[in-house]
Design a protein around this motif. Structure first.
Motif, short mmCIF file in Angstrom:
data_model
loop_
_atom_site.label_atom_id
_atom_site.label_comp_id
_atom_site.label_asym_id
_atom_site.label_seq_id
_atom_site.Cartn_x
_atom_site.Cartn_y
_atom_site.Cartn_z
N ILE A 115 -53.56 90.42 47.78
CA ILE A 115 -54.02 88.98 48.18
C ILE A 115 -53.32 88.37 48.92
O ILE A 115 -53.84 87.86 49.96
CB ILE A 115 -54.04 88.06 46.66
CG1 ILE A 115 -55.10 88.35 45.72
CG2 ILE A 115 -54.13 86.52 47.15
CD1 ILE A 115 -55.67 87.21 45.11
N MET B 155 -52.76 87.40 38.09
CA MET B 155 -52.08 88.24 39.15
C MET B 155 -50.56 88.13 38.84
O MET B 155 -49.67 88.31 39.81
CB MET B 155 -52.26 87.59 40.59
CG MET B 155 -53.81 88.01 41.06
SD MET B 155 -53.47 89.79 41.46
CE MET B 155 -55.51 89.88 41.59
N MET C 254 -47.06 83.74 45.62
CA MET C 254 -47.75 85.05 45.54
C MET C 254 -46.73 85.99 46.01
O MET C 254 -46.68 87.25 45.39
CB MET C 254 -48.63 85.06 46.51
CG MET C 254 -50.12 84.92 45.95
SD MET C 254 -51.20 85.12 47.40
CE MET C 254 -52.18 83.80 47.21
N1 TRP Z 1 -54.26 79.24 43.51
C1 TRP Z 1 -54.04 79.43 45.13
C2 TRP Z 1 -55.38 78.73 45.81
O1 TRP Z 1 -55.89 77.87 45.33
C3 TRP Z 1 -54.06 80.88 45.56
C4 TRP Z 1 -53.06 81.92 44.70
C5 TRP Z 1 -51.95 81.60 44.43
C6 TRP Z 1 -53.69 82.73 43.75
N2 TRP Z 1 -51.30 82.86 43.64
C7 TRP Z 1 -52.67 83.38 43.06
C8 TRP Z 1 -54.84 83.19 43.21
C9 TRP Z 1 -52.71 84.24 42.26
C10 TRP Z 1 -55.10 84.27 42.56
C11 TRP Z 1 -54.04 84.88 42.01
O2 TRP Z 1 -55.50 78.88 46.88
#
Ligand code: TRP
Length: 451
Positions: free
Chosen positions: A108, A237, A329
């Motif tokens: 990601i 994740m 992340m």
């Molecule tokens: N939540 C974040 C967004 O809305 C993105 C994100 C951060 C994410 N950590 C994550 C998405 C882990 C999936 C898994 O942009």
């Protein structure tokens, strides 16, 4: 849980969040490109207000219990996204499953870093007169992404900022970064909302966004709403597991989870109150991704009074939202490498950033770029990264969390500090409702189920 792990003294982490720092950082993680990039498009394609209602239900009934479970797993296991599961269950296999979320975060991160780079480029651009000049915004977006090297350049800048923050640690890096930027983002958001609500098309836009028309809902919309709730709350994740491991016992995980879900919801609501009045006023279609944010909105800002300044504020806000999610992340694989291979934080941050940059190069070149033509089974590299991570790994990771906290880790509700009543509700949601719905999404996004 095995006796052995139960009796281990649980050390407080050496570096960790303060009480408010944790809540702000967790909100910073959840609020991101997902809210501004995916949410308006999904809403406009799937019944407007009715979709927003479904999304709200998913956030509360599935997102909230899974979020609390992830935080409890992190704090209870005191480890990274993989080892927390292993320590709490005493079984190696669970550690392997946690590993999937570490790899998923890398995937990601690689395309998220590319889009974060775009937001930085547009922030800088909007302060150098881009929105003052009459221009074909679609063509200029294409010439930017199509150049090949500029998106890679901005991706490297985005990843370097992310790496710098993560390398400085939790309290001195991630928490500080969020504490400065999130309040600035809230102010920017409110300015944009007040402006959008004074536009001539505001009423039509708001009606569309907030007056549900259930006839437009499809079964598919329910699944999309749920998938988006996951993405938006950074679930599945290991992000929240990792953040949870830096939280001390004095923090209430319940209130933190409520704050994150509430914050994400209000943010989505305000984003809708900006995007829909704007697109109704200027007769622009709210389409997905690059089109909406990087082509349609600049055209609207160009046409609106004080648009150049407001547009600049918008892109900075977008960049902040993206960066505060990106650090969360990157922290997942960094925490993993530090624990597993005993790397220093700096070494882990730099090495993993390098991997993400490399993985991001094909993503940068294939999203509207020179490699756009390299398509395998209907998808570019960018689409493959997004598809595999968001639609396959994410629901799979989320499912494992529900099963783990619902069935495997017997004392999970103690760690979550729930009263007997709420503990029963939480367990029911984790054991029955959430897994069933997640399996449905999973089958659907894997193409094995069609309505
Ligand atoms: N939540 C974040 C967004 O809305 C993105 C994100 C951060 C994410 N950590 C994550 C998405 C882990 C999936 C898994 O942009």
């Amino acid at each position: 849980m095995s006796q052995q792990t139960k009796n281990l003294p649980q050390a407080e982490p050496t570096d960790g969040f303060s009480k408010s720092g944790f809540i702000i950082s967790a909100v910073g993680s959840s609020v991101g490109l997902g809210n501004i990039w995916r949410f308006p498009y999904l809403t406009s394609q799937n019944g407007g207000a009715a979709f927003f209602l479904l999304f709200t239900l998913c956030l509360l009934l599935i997102g909230l219990p899974v979020l609390l479970a992830e935080l409890a797993i992190g704090r209870g296991g005191r480890g990274n996204a993989a080892s927390s599961f292993q320590k709490l269950s005493g079984k190696k296999a669970w550690g392997l499953f946690g590993l999937i979320s570490v790899l998923g975060s890398l995937l990601i991160m690689s395309f998220y870093g590319v889009v974060t780079g775009w937001t930085l480029h547009y922030s800088v651009r909007s302060f150098t007169g881009f929105l003052n000049r009459q221009s074909d915004y679609a063509a200029s977006f294409q010439s930017f992404t199509g150049s090949g090297y500029w998106p890679v350049f901005w991706e490297i800048i985005a990843m370097a900022i992310t790496c710098w923050v993560v390398a400085k640690g939790i309290s001195g890096g991630i928490e500080k970064f969020n504490k400065v930027l999130i309040p600035a983002m809230v102010v920017a958001l409110l300015v944009l909302m007040v402006n959008a609500l004074t536009l001539s098309g505001a009423k039509a836009g708001i009606d569309y966004f907030l007056k549900p028309d259930f006839s437009k809902l499809t079964p598919e919309a329910g699944l999309l709403a749920l998938g988006h709730a996951f993405f938006s709350l950074s679930l599945g994740m290991g992000t929240m597991v990792t953040y949870g491991s830096y939280v001390n016992k004095r923090q209430s995980l319940k209130s933190a989870s409520l704050a994150v879900v509430g914050g994400d919801l209000v943010y989505a609501l305000i984003c809708g109150l900006i995007i829909f009045p704007t697109s109704f006023t200027y007769g622009l279609e709210s389409q997905q991704g690059p089109g909406l944010v990087f082509i349609v909105l600049p055209a609207a800002f160009h046409a609106m009074p004080f648009g150049a300044v407001l547009g600049g504020i918008f892109f900075v806000l977008l960049a902040i939202a993206a960066l505060t999610s990106a650090v969360s992340m990157l922290e997942v694989p960094v925490a993993f490498a530090m624990e597993k291979w005993k790397w220093t934080r700096t070494k882990a941050s730099v090495a993993i950033t390098a991997v993400c940059v490399l993985l991001g190069v094909p993503a940068a070149l294939s999203a509207e770029g020179p490699w756009k033509g390299y398509v395998w089974l209907g998808r570019t590299v960018f689409d493959w990264l997004d598809y595999t991570a968001s639609n396959l790994l994410l629901p799979f990771g989320g499912l494992l969390v529900t099963l783990f906290a619902g069935y495997v880790w017997k004392t999970s509700s103690q760690e979550a500090e729930l009263t007997p009543f709420w503990s029963r509700v939480w367990r029911w949601l984790l054991r029955y409702l959430a897994p069933v719905v997640i399996v449905l999404i999973f089958l659907y996004s894997a193409g094995l189920l069609r309505f």
